[in-house]
Design an enzyme around this catalytic site. Structure first.
Site: not given
Ligand code: SAH
Ligand code: SF4
Length: 412
Positions: A115, A128, A135, A139, A142, A385
């Site tokens: 994205e 962004c 990933c 975290c 997230c 975010c």
């Protein structure tokens, strides 16, 4: 399987060629374009000249067809078209938030999805950009962290996001340019090119993925983005965010030189270990020492500490005071960016109350350190975010825990 990279091996696939056997020139260095042309049969002198022209067309004009490269001999254009392409990611979906934020789900040539988000503001527009599909890290607040790492994005796929954004925003220069390369340009009468008034002014490496786990490709892409004969974005307008990959931070400063943002999010080991599990590998002291040594950080170019506000987790007055103490102890030229937690389906945290966030911010401001509260943008389209995630599946809590465990084990 080991992935190419400097540290912390993780599994990934290879990047396929776009356009069949044709070589995608996007993402190559100038030198890379030159040698691709030589490999295809051009002599050294011609390859040098053509690579310069092609570079300018790709990165300054946004042209994707060799036929539109009007200073390249007509007879040569089909020859180029047979062998090369100037690619773009495929747009799978495009969404617009009520606040004007836009999000695109993109597909790579191998179908992998990632994205990209554009956040317009009155005085600037920020793109962004993602660095990985998924990933390796986990975290806990997230959404991207609930995905496995599928693969690193290539430099071409990273810079391709910026090119695509320029396409959709209609921001390629039209008309003549100062460059002599354009003397026989067909759209000469379209007026003179000006860079003023562009919407896309800033780039943040804050999309999906940990950019410092994909150092070479991120570096290659940002070098292209900063190149004066091309997109020409200043390093001051680019920010790379890391969750704290300490061994790569000095190199990021020396070799890329963009602004640094660090996802700190907690001030003691217990909480940071829980919410940013990479902390078990590179602890807070080590991280802050690496920040203090970050090349190019000074009072005019501060390091941003990102701090997600999680209710009853990391948001007390004592936490705020400890944050100030740490910043002062390490003499960091710092500012703090307080990010209200953005929820996603299955998240186990809640956002701190607005009053709590305000009180936390005030304590930091009172110590002389800037601590603005980031206004959430694009929440309604899951573009804020930490809300990005490309796979449409919704794993169960047990599956999420399993992924988190696997990731933790891989970190060692
Ligand atoms: N992988 C990089 C870039 C991440 S995105 C990194 O971790 O730094 C940019 C910021 O959003 C990071 O500080 C990240 O920790 C934060 N973030 C992640 N999930 C979030 C959420 N749900 N709400 C608010 N911020 C979040
Ligand atoms: Fe990865 Fe950054 Fe999300 Fe952590 S916050 S899981 S490092 S994308």
């Amino acid at each position: 399987m080991q992935i190419p990279g400097h540290i912390d091996p993780v599994t990934t696939g290879t990047v396929p060629l776009r356009g069949g056997n044709r070589v995608d020139l996007v993402g190559l260095t100038r030198e890379g374009i030159r040698s691709a042309l030589e490999d295809a049969g051009l002599d050294a002198k011609a390859a040098k000249l053509r690579s310069k022209q092609i570079w300018h067309w790709i990165y300054h004009r946004g042209v994707t067809e060799f036929d539109a490269m009007t200073d390249i001999a007509k007879a040569m254009r089909p020859w180029l078209t047979e062998r090369f392409i100037v690619g773009r990611p495929t747009v799978v979906t495009a969404q617009v938030s009520t606040d004007g934020t836009r999000k695109w789900l993109l597909a790579a040539a191998d179908g992998q999805e990632y994205e990209m988000v554009f956040i317009p503001d009155a005085d600037r527009g920020t793109l962004c950009v993602s660095s990985q599909v998924g990933c390796t890290l986990n975290c806990r607040f997230c959404h991207t962290g609930t995905m496995r790492l599928v693969r690193n994005l290539s430099a071409g796929e990273i810079v391709g996001q910026v090119l695509l954004a320029r396409d959709v925003l209609g921001e390629w220069p039209k008309g003549t340019m100062a460059s002599t390369a354009d003397v026989d340009d067909e759209d000469d009468d379209a007026g003179h090119y000006t860079a003023d008034g562009r919407m896309l002014t800033n780039i943040v490496m804050m999309g999906m993925g940990e950019p410092l786990y994909n150092f070479d490709e991120v570096k290659g892409a940002l070098k292209i983005v900063m190149d004066g004969d091309g997109l020409a974005l200043s390093k001051r307008r680019i920010t790379l965010s890391t969750s704290g990959v300490v061994p790569m931070m000095a190199r990021a400063g020396e070799e890329i030189g963009v602004n640094l943002a660090v996802s700190l999010h907690a001030v003691n080991k217990e909480i940071r270990d829980e919410i940013v599990p990479l902390n078990r590998k590179y602890g807070i002291e080590e991280l802050l020492a690496a920040c203090a040594a970050y090349p190019g950080a000074n009072n005019a170019r501060r390091i941003t500490f990102e701090y997600v506000m999680l209710k009853d987790k990391n948001d007390s007055d004592a936490d705020a005071r400890e944050l100030v103490r740490l910043i002062k102890q390490y003499k960091l030229p710092a500012k703090v960016n307080l990010i209200p937690f953005n929820p996603w389906p299955g998240a186990i945290y809640e956002c701190s109350s607005p009053e709590r966030v305000r009180a936390f911010s005030n304590i930091i401001f009172e110590s002389g350190i800037s601590a603005p509260i980031r206004t959430p943008r694009g929440r309604d389209i899951m573009a804020a975010c930490g809300q990005l995630k490309s796979a449409a599946t919704k794993p169960s809590r047990a599956e999420l825990d399993r992924i988190a465990e696997e990731k933790q084990a891989a970190l060692g």
